[in-house]
Enzyme design. Structure first.
Site, PDB file in Angstrom:
ATOM      1  N   SER A 117       0.839  -1.213   0.000  1.00 59.33           N
ATOM      2  CA  SER A 117       0.000   0.000   0.000  1.00 59.33           C
ATOM      3  C   SER A 117       0.866   1.251   0.000  1.00 59.33           C
ATOM      4  O   SER A 117       0.374   2.360   0.127  1.00 59.33           O
ATOM      5  CB  SER A 117      -0.918   0.008   1.235  1.00 59.33           C
ATOM      6  OG  SER A 117      -0.160  -0.060   2.422  1.00 59.33           O
TER       7      SER A 117
ATOM      8  N   GLU B 161     -17.718  22.085 -15.654  1.00 57.67           N
ATOM      9  CA  GLU B 161     -18.079  20.745 -16.155  1.00 57.67           C
ATOM     10  C   GLU B 161     -17.268  19.673 -15.423  1.00 57.67           C
ATOM     11  O   GLU B 161     -17.792  18.647 -15.005  1.00 57.67           O
ATOM     12  CB  GLU B 161     -17.800  20.645 -17.655  1.00 57.67           C
ATOM     13  CG  GLU B 161     -18.758  21.441 -18.510  1.00 57.67           C
ATOM     14  CD  GLU B 161     -18.369  21.339 -19.978  1.00 57.67           C
ATOM     15  OE1 GLU B 161     -18.821  20.410 -20.657  1.00 57.67           O
ATOM     16  OE2 GLU B 161     -17.587  22.189 -20.446  1.00 57.67           O
TER      17      GLU B 161
ATOM     18  N   SER C 226     -12.267  24.875 -28.703  1.00 62.71           N
ATOM     19  CA  SER C 226     -12.424  23.638 -29.454  1.00 62.71           C
ATOM     20  C   SER C 226     -11.396  23.606 -30.572  1.00 62.71           C
ATOM     21  O   SER C 226     -11.060  24.644 -31.135  1.00 62.71           O
ATOM     22  CB  SER C 226     -13.841  23.571 -30.034  1.00 62.71           C
ATOM     23  OG  SER C 226     -13.873  22.737 -31.165  1.00 62.71           O
TER      24      SER C 226
ATOM     25  N   TYR D 113      -9.359  -5.876  12.858  1.00 58.24           N
ATOM     26  CA  TYR D 113      -8.742  -5.462  11.599  1.00 58.24           C
ATOM     27  C   TYR D 113      -8.845  -6.568  10.549  1.00 58.24           C
ATOM     28  O   TYR D 113      -8.701  -7.743  10.840  1.00 58.24           O
ATOM     29  CB  TYR D 113      -7.257  -5.103  11.803  1.00 58.24           C
ATOM     30  CG  TYR D 113      -6.586  -4.679  10.503  1.00 58.24           C
ATOM     31  CD1 TYR D 113      -6.683  -3.367  10.049  1.00 58.24           C
ATOM     32  CD2 TYR D 113      -5.908  -5.597   9.701  1.00 58.24           C
ATOM     33  CE1 TYR D 113      -6.110  -2.978   8.849  1.00 58.24           C
ATOM     34  CE2 TYR D 113      -5.327  -5.221   8.498  1.00 58.24           C
ATOM     35  CZ  TYR D 113      -5.436  -3.915   8.076  1.00 58.24           C
ATOM     36  OH  TYR D 113      -4.878  -3.523   6.884  1.00 58.24           O
TER      37      TYR D 113
ATOM     38  N   LYS E 134     -15.941  28.442 -30.195  1.00 58.16           N
ATOM     39  CA  LYS E 134     -16.245  27.856 -28.895  1.00 58.16           C
ATOM     40  C   LYS E 134     -15.420  28.404 -27.742  1.00 58.16           C
ATOM     41  O   LYS E 134     -14.224  28.632 -27.850  1.00 58.16           O
ATOM     42  CB  LYS E 134     -16.027  26.345 -28.950  1.00 58.16           C
ATOM     43  CG  LYS E 134     -17.006  25.643 -29.862  1.00 58.16           C
ATOM     44  CD  LYS E 134     -18.327  25.404 -29.189  1.00 58.16           C
ATOM     45  CE  LYS E 134     -18.262  24.093 -28.453  1.00 58.16           C
ATOM     46  NZ  LYS E 134     -19.531  23.742 -27.861  1.00 58.16           N
TER      47      LYS E 134
ATOM     48  N   THR F 117     -38.408  27.640 -11.063  1.00 61.18           N
ATOM     49  CA  THR F 117     -38.774  26.336 -10.501  1.00 61.18           C
ATOM     50  C   THR F 117     -39.053  25.483 -11.728  1.00 61.18           C
ATOM     51  O   THR F 117     -39.570  26.003 -12.730  1.00 61.18           O
ATOM     52  CB  THR F 117     -40.018  26.392  -9.583  1.00 61.18           C
ATOM     53  OG1 THR F 117     -41.133  26.848 -10.356  1.00 61.18           O
ATOM     54  CG2 THR F 117     -39.815  27.335  -8.390  1.00 61.18           C
ATOM     55  N   HIS F 118     -38.686  24.236 -11.689  1.00 62.02           N
ATOM     56  CA  HIS F 118     -38.787  23.341 -12.865  1.00 62.02           C
ATOM     57  C   HIS F 118     -38.001  23.905 -14.048  1.00 62.02           C
ATOM     58  O   HIS F 118     -38.314  23.600 -15.190  1.00 62.02           O
ATOM     59  CB  HIS F 118     -40.245  23.119 -13.279  1.00 62.02           C
ATOM     60  CG  HIS F 118     -41.163  22.780 -12.136  1.00 62.02           C
ATOM     61  ND1 HIS F 118     -41.463  21.494 -11.767  1.00 62.02           N
ATOM     62  CD2 HIS F 118     -41.827  23.582 -11.258  1.00 62.02           C
ATOM     63  CE1 HIS F 118     -42.282  21.511 -10.724  1.00 62.02           C
ATOM     64  NE2 HIS F 118     -42.511  22.766 -10.389  1.00 62.02           N
TER      65      HIS F 118
HETATM   66  N1  ARG Z   1      -1.059  -1.170   5.139  1.00 67.42           N
HETATM   67  C1  ARG Z   1      -2.032  -1.592   6.098  1.00 67.42           C
HETATM   68  C2  ARG Z   1      -3.335  -0.811   5.902  1.00 67.42           C
HETATM   69  O1  ARG Z   1      -3.305   0.180   5.256  1.00 67.42           O
HETATM   70  C3  ARG Z   1      -1.527  -1.341   7.483  1.00 67.42           C
HETATM   71  C4  ARG Z   1      -2.059  -2.277   8.527  1.00 67.42           C
HETATM   72  C5  ARG Z   1      -1.692  -3.655   8.229  1.00 67.42           C
HETATM   73  N2  ARG Z   1      -1.871  -4.528   9.340  1.00 67.42           N
HETATM   74  C6  ARG Z   1      -1.737  -5.814   9.176  1.00 67.42           C
HETATM   75  N3  ARG Z   1      -1.817  -6.544  10.216  1.00 67.42           N
HETATM   76  N4  ARG Z   1      -1.565  -6.349   7.988  1.00 67.42           N
HETATM   77  O2  ARG Z   1      -4.375  -1.214   6.358  1.00 67.42           O
END
Ligand code: ARG
Length: 459
Positions: A24, A291, A278, A318, A284, A156-157
């Protein structure tokens, strides 16, 4: 094997693709300052409790300082082999200071660490978003002040309803954004409790001082249940809900700006710096920013749906699923903050075509309700007045005139109680001026609201 902080019980290495898929670091590296702040607080607390020596603590604090410098200068190398921000920093610390680095994880788990880091990080980002909302409100209040008596058609509408003032219309958004800021502040207050010390899920066998770490990190206090603390992601849901509502408000505003800038409305023009052209149609000038902001709403709401769906049915405590929480909220916050910034920067450059707005308000029978009110004041029951004005409108459509252009003969042919003086008295100016009560569209009321907001927003 020894490279992984959890590698002890494993016999073969992680599958190469799984290593990358599981990591991560690309997402959570941005929480490095919070991760380091959490480690500092934890180390100081362990030392105060006699769990860590002062010498080890000094080495840890020094090492963490150096790591901060390395990350800030871009020389720190985050690696997917160390999965996330927590293990990347801890491994580097150990590389630098040896055993003291390995002692830092005493009485701690990545589960309480990530819960803490995310709260700290989102607390800061939420404050930034609220500041952006406040800035946008100030911009809108200044515009409302300038356009307290600029008359436009109210809809309105999406059909012409009654004349309103542009200042009043803009202040409607100031109200919405105020509620948005309130929702962020409310969620921020609720999440301001420190999970540190919950460890993996059940707490720790060490005599820790959770009040101390909480205080050190600016939390209002420690969380009260370790299982809840490591598995609670309500704060992300709440923030994404607040972000979604705010984005929805921005999308409504965007839609109006887009309509108003079209050749069919011509109410406003947006500054060139916020529009694009454009490649094929030379005439344009496209309102890309409103948008795009309108479009961002989709992915922000997507983030809310993602976190709700991810946490739905998860058993305590967890679970790795939770790692997906950060992508959604980070993306939503980045895009909401960007949207707020664009609006705050773009709106001071808006051109308002007052004459076009006035003309639009003066056509489409926007004064019809006021004619009915005039009949009521002359003693006609409201339902009869409604009928009389309805017939008058029908007559005007056929004759291709406006209500105030009806003559004596036309008035008396419709109803004896309808006088030419009543139709002659109709004007969009008197329509808005007459709505002079709390919350009404009268210029006088807009000025009162502007003054109140200026005080409130200190602008
Ligand atoms: N990278 C993990 C997360 O974002 C951190 C916690 C991970 N804990 C574990 N026991 N794998 O959730």
């Amino acid at each position: 094997m020894s490279e992984k902080p959890w590698g002890g019980r494993f016999e073969s290495p992680t599958n190469e693709f799984v290593e990358a898929f599981n990591a991560s670091i690309d997402v959570d590296a941005r929480m490095y300052a919070e991760d380091i702040a959490g480690s500092r607080a934890h180390a100081k607390m362990l030392t105060a409790q006699g769990i860590l020596s002062q010498e080890d603590c000094n080495a840890i604090l020094r090492g963490l300082d150096e790591i901060t410098g390395e990350i800030n200068s871009g020389e720190f190398e985050f690696t997917i082999a160390l999965e996330d921000v927590h293990m990347n920093i801890e491994a580097r610390l150990t590389e630098k200071i040896g055993d003291a680095g390995k002692r830092l994880h005493t009485a701690r788990s990545r589960n309480d660490q990530v819960a803490t880091d995310t709260r700290l990080y989102l607390r800061r980002r939420t404050a930034d978003i609220v500041a952006r909302i406040r800035h946008l409100q100030r911009v809108l209040v200044a515009l409302a002040d300038e356009h307290a008596d600029t008359i436009m058609p109210g809809f309105t509408h999406l059909q012409t309803a009654q004349p309103v003032t542009l200042g009043h219309h803009l202040l409607a958004y100031v109200e919405m954004f105020d509620r948005d800021a309130g929702r962020f502040a409310d969620a921020s207050k609720r999440m301001n409790r420190c999970p540190l010390g919950s460890a993996a899920l059940a707490g720790t066998t060490f005599a820790i001082d959770r009040v101390m770490t909480a205080k050190e990190l600016g939390f209002d206090g420690p969380t009260s249940n370790s299982l809840d603390a490591v598995s609670d992601r309500d704060f992300i849901m709440e923030l994404l809900a607040a972000a979604s509502i705010s984005a929805v408000h921005l999308s409504r505003f965007s839609e109006e700006l887009i309509l108003w800038m079209s050749a069919q409305f011509r109410f406003i023009d947006l500054p060139d710096a916020f529009c694009t052209g454009s490649s094929i149609m030379p005439q344009k000038k496209n309102p890309d920013m409103p948008e795009l902001v309108r479009g961002k709403t989709g992915r922000i709401i997507g983030g809310l749906v993602a976190i709700l769906t991810t946490v739905k049915s998860l058993p305590l405590a967890y679970n790795k699923d939770m790692q997906e929480d950060k992508t959604a909220i980070f993306d939503a916050f980045d895009n909401l903050e960007g949207s707020l910034r664009v609006f705050g920067d773009m709106l001071p450059g808006i051109t308002v075509n007052k004459a076009v707005l006035h003309r639009a308000a003066s056509s489409g029978f926007a004064t019809a309700t006021d004619l009915a009110d005039a009949l009521v004041r002359a003693g006609v029951p409201f339902r009869d007045a409604h009928e009389i004005v309805g017939k008058s409108v029908g007559h005007c459509i056929k004759a291709d005139i406006e209500l105030h252009e009806m003559d004596d003969a036309a008035c008396s042919a419709i109803d004896a109680r309808l006088s030419v003086d009543m139709v002659r008295a109709l004007s969009v100016e008197s329509c808005v001026a007459a709505r002079d009560h709390v919350g009404g569209t009268a210029p006088a009321q807009v000025r009162i609201q502007v003054a109140t907001w200026k005080k409130e927003l200190k602008s």
